[in-house]
Design a protein around this motif. Sequence first.
Motif, PDB file in Angstrom:
ATOM      1  N   UNK A  98       0.867  -1.181   0.000  1.00  0.00           N
ATOM      2  CA  UNK A  98       0.000   0.000   0.000  1.00  0.00           C
ATOM      3  C   UNK A  98       0.903   1.231   0.000  1.00  0.00           C
ATOM      4  N   UNK A  99       0.981   1.923  -1.127  1.00  0.00           N
ATOM      5  CA  UNK A  99       1.752   3.166  -1.230  1.00  0.00           C
ATOM      6  C   UNK A  99       0.848   4.324  -0.824  1.00  0.00           C
ATOM      7  N   UNK A 100       1.382   5.236  -0.030  1.00  0.00           N
ATOM      8  CA  UNK A 100       0.550   6.297   0.534  1.00  0.00           C
ATOM      9  C   UNK A 100      -0.218   5.809   1.740  1.00  0.00           C
ATOM     10  N   UNK A 101       0.413   4.924   2.520  1.00  0.00           N
ATOM     11  CA  UNK A 101      -0.269   4.284   3.645  1.00  0.00           C
ATOM     12  C   UNK A 101      -0.551   5.248   4.796  1.00  0.00           C
ATOM     13  N   UNK A 102       0.043   6.439   4.758  1.00  0.00           N
ATOM     14  CA  UNK A 102      -0.227   7.419   5.790  1.00  0.00           C
ATOM     15  C   UNK A 102      -1.362   8.356   5.459  1.00  0.00           C
ATOM     16  N   UNK A 103      -1.978   8.188   4.293  1.00  0.00           N
ATOM     17  CA  UNK A 103      -3.065   9.068   3.872  1.00  0.00           C
ATOM     18  C   UNK A 103      -4.426   8.621   4.379  1.00  0.00           C
ATOM     19  N   UNK A 104      -5.437   9.415   4.075  1.00  0.00           N
ATOM     20  CA  UNK A 104      -6.799   9.154   4.535  1.00  0.00           C
ATOM     21  C   UNK A 104      -7.289   7.785   4.086  1.00  0.00           C
ATOM     22  N   UNK A 105      -7.072   7.455   2.826  1.00  0.00           N
ATOM     23  CA  UNK A 105      -7.484   6.158   2.293  1.00  0.00           C
ATOM     24  C   UNK A 105      -6.491   5.062   2.652  1.00  0.00           C
ATOM     25  N   UNK A 106      -5.202   5.358   2.530  1.00  0.00           N
ATOM     26  CA  UNK A 106      -4.183   4.335   2.700  1.00  0.00           C
ATOM     27  C   UNK A 106      -4.170   3.687   4.065  1.00  0.00           C
ATOM     28  N   UNK A 130       5.267   5.079   2.671  1.00  0.00           N
ATOM     29  CA  UNK A 130       4.883   6.489   2.629  1.00  0.00           C
ATOM     30  C   UNK A 130       6.139   7.334   2.703  1.00  0.00           C
ATOM     31  N   UNK A 131       6.043   8.563   2.250  1.00  0.00           N
ATOM     32  CA  UNK A 131       7.195   9.463   2.268  1.00  0.00           C
ATOM     33  C   UNK A 131       7.512   9.922   3.685  1.00  0.00           C
ATOM     34  N   UNK A 140       5.178  -4.384   7.346  1.00  0.00           N
ATOM     35  CA  UNK A 140       6.518  -3.852   7.092  1.00  0.00           C
ATOM     36  C   UNK A 140       6.371  -2.392   6.705  1.00  0.00           C
ATOM     37  N   UNK A 141       7.051  -1.517   7.423  1.00  0.00           N
ATOM     38  CA  UNK A 141       6.962  -0.077   7.178  1.00  0.00           C
ATOM     39  C   UNK A 141       8.168   0.393   6.375  1.00  0.00           C
TER      40      UNK A 141
END
Length: 253
Positions: free
Chosen positions: A9-17, A35-36, A58-59
């Motif tokens: 999941x790319x963008x896992x820190x976002x609202x959807x992710x 995530x960045x 895994x982060x």
Amino acid sequence: MLKGKRILVAGAGGLLGCKLCADVLSAGALVVAADINLAAMDERLQQHGIASDDARVARVSLDLSDSSSVEQFFCSLTDLDGAVNCTYPRNKRYGAKFQDVTLADFNENVSLHLGSSFLFMQQCAKYFISNQRPFSLVNISSIYGVVAPKFEIYENTPMTMPVEYAAIKSALLHLSKYVASFMSDSRFRSNCVSPGGIKDGQPEEFLQNYRSYCLGKGMLDISDVVGSIIFLLSDHARYINGQNIVIDDGFIL
């Protein structure tokens, strides 16, 4: 639905992710959360009940605009069954009204979002070619990649529908189909999910205007979107390829 799978999941820190990560775990999969901003991502994941030491996750720090880092990252992956790109990169001037957008800002935002999405799709395809392991890629487009904006719903609010967003999301739909056609292998699937508007603190007048074009609910909750993504990641969708699932409570009818 995803038991035994490993999903990026790319963008896992976002609202959807972050919500998607939690639901993918609940569906039985392992998660590579990228995530960045690792600190912000970890905080959001914890809000969804995912502990910092959860061995199922895994982060990874990942900037999708850095091609060499992205290529190295994909080369390091093993046993990956699918990927979802929830990233939403943009510059600080993103969101201006149409007549105020400069060519430089338009080009930069298209490059940041569409360009990084191209790189992500390309690397997913290369991963499949190298590993020959069934793979499901899910791209996030939008209803405004399907139809023109209804600008009247933004009246009397400070909001607008950014022209870059419409251009990017419509291009994502075709790029996703392009990749599916180019790969020409049912074991590699590239599909899109196109949500309607998602609640995120918008003004009440906007919410009412938006709801008037829908069949009941209006703006969506994140939980209304993730089920379709998980379906596309699952073996239940093994022969769905190059398609787009619209989730909008009838907004584009």
